[in-house]
Enzyme design. Structure first.
Site, PDB file in Angstrom:
ATOM      1  N   THR A 127       0.879  -1.174   0.000  1.00  0.00           N
ATOM      2  CA  THR A 127       0.000   0.000   0.000  1.00  0.00           C
ATOM      3  C   THR A 127       0.913   1.220   0.000  1.00  0.00           C
ATOM      4  O   THR A 127       2.088   1.115   0.351  1.00  0.00           O
ATOM      5  CB  THR A 127      -0.879   0.025   1.261  1.00  0.00           C
ATOM      6  OG1 THR A 127       0.002   0.115   2.399  1.00  0.00           O
ATOM      7  CG2 THR A 127      -1.718  -1.227   1.395  1.00  0.00           C
ATOM      8  N   GLU A 162      -5.574  -4.328  -0.868  1.00  0.00           N
ATOM      9  CA  GLU A 162      -5.950  -5.458  -0.009  1.00  0.00           C
ATOM     10  C   GLU A 162      -7.034  -6.349  -0.619  1.00  0.00           C
ATOM     11  O   GLU A 162      -7.343  -7.407  -0.085  1.00  0.00           O
ATOM     12  CB  GLU A 162      -6.434  -4.931   1.357  1.00  0.00           C
ATOM     13  CG  GLU A 162      -5.324  -4.407   2.257  1.00  0.00           C
ATOM     14  CD  GLU A 162      -4.996  -2.925   2.033  1.00  0.00           C
ATOM     15  OE1 GLU A 162      -5.337  -2.402   0.948  1.00  0.00           O
ATOM     16  OE2 GLU A 162      -4.414  -2.299   2.926  1.00  0.00           O
ATOM     17  N   LYS A 167     -15.573  16.475  10.305  1.00  0.00           N
ATOM     18  CA  LYS A 167     -16.488  16.468  11.445  1.00  0.00           C
ATOM     19  C   LYS A 167     -16.800  17.905  11.829  1.00  0.00           C
ATOM     20  O   LYS A 167     -15.976  18.583  12.444  1.00  0.00           O
ATOM     21  CB  LYS A 167     -15.863  15.719  12.628  1.00  0.00           C
ATOM     22  CG  LYS A 167     -15.720  14.251  12.342  1.00  0.00           C
ATOM     23  CD  LYS A 167     -14.605  13.610  13.134  1.00  0.00           C
ATOM     24  CE  LYS A 167     -13.964  12.495  12.343  1.00  0.00           C
ATOM     25  NZ  LYS A 167     -12.670  12.822  11.756  1.00  0.00           N
ATOM     26  N   TRP A 215     -21.316  15.022  10.081  1.00  0.00           N
ATOM     27  CA  TRP A 215     -20.294  14.646   9.115  1.00  0.00           C
ATOM     28  C   TRP A 215     -20.551  15.292   7.757  1.00  0.00           C
ATOM     29  O   TRP A 215     -21.673  15.312   7.272  1.00  0.00           O
ATOM     30  CB  TRP A 215     -20.288  13.123   8.894  1.00  0.00           C
ATOM     31  CG  TRP A 215     -19.631  12.369   9.996  1.00  0.00           C
ATOM     32  CD1 TRP A 215     -19.238  12.862  11.210  1.00  0.00           C
ATOM     33  CD2 TRP A 215     -19.299  10.983   9.991  1.00  0.00           C
ATOM     34  NE1 TRP A 215     -18.682  11.870  11.954  1.00  0.00           N
ATOM     35  CE2 TRP A 215     -18.699  10.697  11.230  1.00  0.00           C
ATOM     36  CE3 TRP A 215     -19.445   9.964   9.069  1.00  0.00           C
ATOM     37  CZ2 TRP A 215     -18.262   9.431  11.566  1.00  0.00           C
ATOM     38  CZ3 TRP A 215     -18.999   8.704   9.392  1.00  0.00           C
ATOM     39  CH2 TRP A 215     -18.408   8.443  10.643  1.00  0.00           C
TER      40      TRP A 215
HETATM   41  P1  ADP Z   1      -3.293   3.276  -1.577  1.00  0.00           P
HETATM   42  O1  ADP Z   1      -2.038   2.528  -1.534  1.00  0.00           O
HETATM   43  O2  ADP Z   1      -3.235   4.650  -2.135  1.00  0.00           O
HETATM   44  O3  ADP Z   1      -4.115   3.168  -0.325  1.00  0.00           O
HETATM   45  P2  ADP Z   1      -5.233   1.613  -2.819  1.00  0.00           P
HETATM   46  O4  ADP Z   1      -5.503   1.429  -4.256  1.00  0.00           O
HETATM   47  O5  ADP Z   1      -5.054   0.408  -2.003  1.00  0.00           O
HETATM   48  O6  ADP Z   1      -4.004   2.541  -2.761  1.00  0.00           O
HETATM   49  O7  ADP Z   1      -6.357   2.533  -2.214  1.00  0.00           O
HETATM   50  C1  ADP Z   1      -7.596   1.998  -1.864  1.00  0.00           C
HETATM   51  C2  ADP Z   1      -8.533   3.090  -1.469  1.00  0.00           C
HETATM   52  O8  ADP Z   1      -8.814   3.931  -2.592  1.00  0.00           O
HETATM   53  C3  ADP Z   1      -9.871   2.616  -1.029  1.00  0.00           C
HETATM   54  O9  ADP Z   1      -9.853   2.190   0.320  1.00  0.00           O
HETATM   55  C4  ADP Z   1     -10.731   3.850  -1.229  1.00  0.00           C
HETATM   56  O10 ADP Z   1     -10.611   4.756  -0.149  1.00  0.00           O
HETATM   57  C5  ADP Z   1     -10.109   4.487  -2.441  1.00  0.00           C
HETATM   58  N1  ADP Z   1     -10.905   4.189  -3.631  1.00  0.00           N
HETATM   59  C6  ADP Z   1     -10.710   3.232  -4.537  1.00  0.00           C
HETATM   60  N2  ADP Z   1     -11.652   3.285  -5.495  1.00  0.00           N
HETATM   61  C7  ADP Z   1     -12.468   4.305  -5.185  1.00  0.00           C
HETATM   62  C8  ADP Z   1     -13.638   4.882  -5.778  1.00  0.00           C
HETATM   63  N3  ADP Z   1     -14.155   4.433  -6.915  1.00  0.00           N
HETATM   64  N4  ADP Z   1     -14.203   5.938  -5.141  1.00  0.00           N
HETATM   65  C9  ADP Z   1     -13.698   6.423  -3.995  1.00  0.00           C
HETATM   66  N5  ADP Z   1     -12.613   5.932  -3.400  1.00  0.00           N
HETATM   67  C10 ADP Z   1     -12.002   4.888  -3.979  1.00  0.00           C
END
Ligand code: ADP
Length: 539
Positions: free
Chosen positions: A185, A330, A439, A444
């Site tokens: 990540t 993940e 917040k 929210w």
């Molecule tokens: P990073 O390493 O930047 O966390 P990831 O690809 O694992 O990269 O990031 C996953 C996160 O990206 C998700 O938990 C979510 O918050 C965000 N995400 C992915 N797709 C979308 C989407 N279509 N809309 C909003 N958020 C998204």
């Protein structure tokens, strides 16, 4: 229980390669190279070079379970590593080159890769950090043999390495639960965490991804992944495309409008996928040049929320359907996709479009979703109540690499860190990441919703909203806007645009103009914006 009497053929990634070679040997793979050429071959050619590479890796002493690292763009050579390294039982650690040096060093230290394959673009990076990568015994430059530059690390040449190898190799057959890829990540909170994909997870996910109720691939599709191979396996497209006999087009690092257009038109691309930033650039380019999207039919967008204005422009100006997806490293990495259902179609085309553009996806076989309140109780699926999004299934993480404890709970549920709603049709809508939600006075505000509305304001290229400390309300939204070149956008104009579109208490307390910083995975860098504007409302 009595055991079933069917074959227990393991689901290995080489089964995809073997299948593509047998069923679609002449289906093309077109790749831009880092050298700037266009390289063409087909699935038979890919399989042959993968076998040569497998021989070379074996000769190097790379053994089952060893990590092999890559720092590379979306090219055919990187694709070969995608199949050859896991194919021999090793683990491909795709390192994101856009991370900071310290994060790359951390990942290399954590993953303990024995060989590092890298593109010439990253030669300076590799030379700068080589001393801090003691586990790496051999460096291999993914480049033409002609003009090979070994550099300070004495890199071997990739083409030379595989040239003399036999094109036969008996892919080993092993447990499908063996590790195949190690993806980290991006570490926006704390150190990067390693997610260790199994062969089984990758194959199952790729099979599901191509279904008619998901990406809907057929052998007529021409698929161009603009999601990076180094970031969570480019959303599984390098596997889903061959499973379905699709032509594959790899754009290397060239994701600017003109370069994408050249491939889309020239290669007859029907399907592509990438983060919103790429499509913003592409739509801008089309607007400026009056270009057409050619044969492009579907674009999947994810990683961040899809701006509604983008989906509308693709549809009305170019007849291209945008499908939103949600996933994370993940979830290997595709979680859900927003595709039409008969129930929604009954509401009419416009309502259907709005629903699939504004939802991140819907329940699909292979990934279960639930939302829970602060006490862990399941929240209703009414499309209104939001809760912490939990997922589980055969391609969801159980435990991070080299950690002692599971990250999934006893029932397999993994807390995504996202806040979402679920509705009666099984559609999921992300309202925020837990740490980004604003917040304000006990209520929210969804930064994603506010960004989406602001992105529709004429002249706005990117809209970012962060919650910053406020003396009375705890936090209030600050809107940061990056405008299109030459656009005249004013604070009053933005507020006027937002006023009829959001509830009054959601209106930002400040509107700022400037470049919006992005993370290594193409998301708005909210940590950076929060730091920049932390005192903005305290005066
Ligand atoms: P990073 O390493 O930047 O966390 P990831 O690809 O694992 O990269 O990031 C996953 C996160 O990206 C998700 O938990 C979510 O918050 C965000 N995400 C992915 N797709 C979308 C989407 N279509 N809309 C909003 N958020 C998204």
């Amino acid at each position: 229980m009595i055991p079933g009497l069917m074959q227990t053929t393991p689901l290995l990634t080489t089964s995809i390669l073997n299948f593509a070679e047998a069923a679609h040997p002449r289906r093309e793979i077109v790749s831009r190279t880092v050298e700037g050429r266009i390289h063409r071959y087909d699935y038979a050619g890919l399989a042959e070079r993968c076998r040569k590479l497998a021989n070379a890796l074996t000769k190097m002493g790379v053994a089952s379970g060893d990590r092999v690292a890559s720092l590379a763009w979306n090219t055919h050579r990187h694709l070969e590593l995608f199949y050859a390294a896991p194919g021999i039982g090793a683990v491909l650690n795709t390192v994101n080159p856009r991370l900071f040096d310290e994060q790359i060093v951390y990942i290399m230290e954590h993953a303990q890769a024995r060989v590092l394959f890298y593109d010439a673009t990253f030669a300076p990076l590799v030379e700068r950090l080589a001393a801090q990568m003691p586990s790496v015994e051999r460096f291999v430059l993914l480049a033409d043999e002609d003009g090979h530059q070994p550099g300070a690390v004495g890199a071997e040449n990739y083409e030379a390495l595989i040239a003399g190898e036999p094109d036969t190799f008996d892919w080993p057959v092993f447990d499908e639960n063996a590790a195949s890829f190690l993806c980290y990540t991006s570490g926006t909170t704390g150190d990067p965490k390693g997610v260790l994909y199994s062969h089984r997870a990758v194959v199952l996910q790729a099979m599901a991804e191509g279904l008619a109720s998901a990406f809907g691939f057929t052998a007529f599709d021409v698929v161009m992944p603009c999601s990076s191979l180094y970031h969570a396996t480019a959303w599984g497209l390098p596997f889903a495309a061959p499973i379905n006999g699709c032509k594959l087009v790899l754009p290397a690092e060239k994701m600017d409008g003109a370069s994408l257009q050249e491939l889309i038109e020239g290669e007859g691309v029907t399907f592509s996928g990438g983060v919103p930033t790429i499509w913003t650039m592409y739509l801008d380019y089309l607007k400026k040049t009056g270009g057409s999207t050619g044969t492009l039919q579907r674009v999947v967008v994810g990683g961040s929320a899809v701006p509604l204005a983008m989906a509308e422009s693709f549809k009305t100006d170019h007849g291209v359907q945008v499908l939103q997806i949600w996933g994370m490293t993940e979830t290997c990495p595709l979680g859900v996709i927003a595709t039409p259902t008969p129930a929604l179609a009954e509401l009419g085309q416009e309502a259907l479009d709005q629903a699939i553009w504004t939802r991140q996806g819907r329940l699909q076989f292979g990934i279960e979703l639930k939302i829970v309140d602060d006490d862990g109780n399941e929240a209703p699926h009414d499309g209104e109540t939001s809760g912490a999004l939990m997922v589980r299934g055969p391609w969801t993480i159980q435990r991070y690499f080299r950690q002692e404890a599971d990250v999934a709970d006893a029932d397999g549920w993994f807390d995504t860190g996202d806040i979402a709603t679920l509705d009666e049709f099984g559609f999921m809508r992300i309202t925020d990441r837990k740490k980004d939600v604003i917040k304000s006075g006990g209520e929210w505000i969804s930064s994603i919703d506010l960004e989406n509305v602001a992105a529709g304001c004429p002249g706005v290229k990117v809209a970012a909203v962060v919650g910053v400390p406020h003396p009375k309300w705890e936090e209030r939204p600050v809107l940061v806007i990056e405008t299109h070149e030459g656009a005249n956008v004013t604070v009053d104009g933005v507020i006027e645009f937002l006023t009829p579109r959001v509830v009054k208490w959601w209106l930002p307390d400040a509107v700022e103009f400037g470049a919006v910083p992005m993370t290594a995975t193409g998301k708005i860098d909210k940590k950076c914006l929060r730091a920049a504007y932390k005192d903005r409302l305290m005066a």
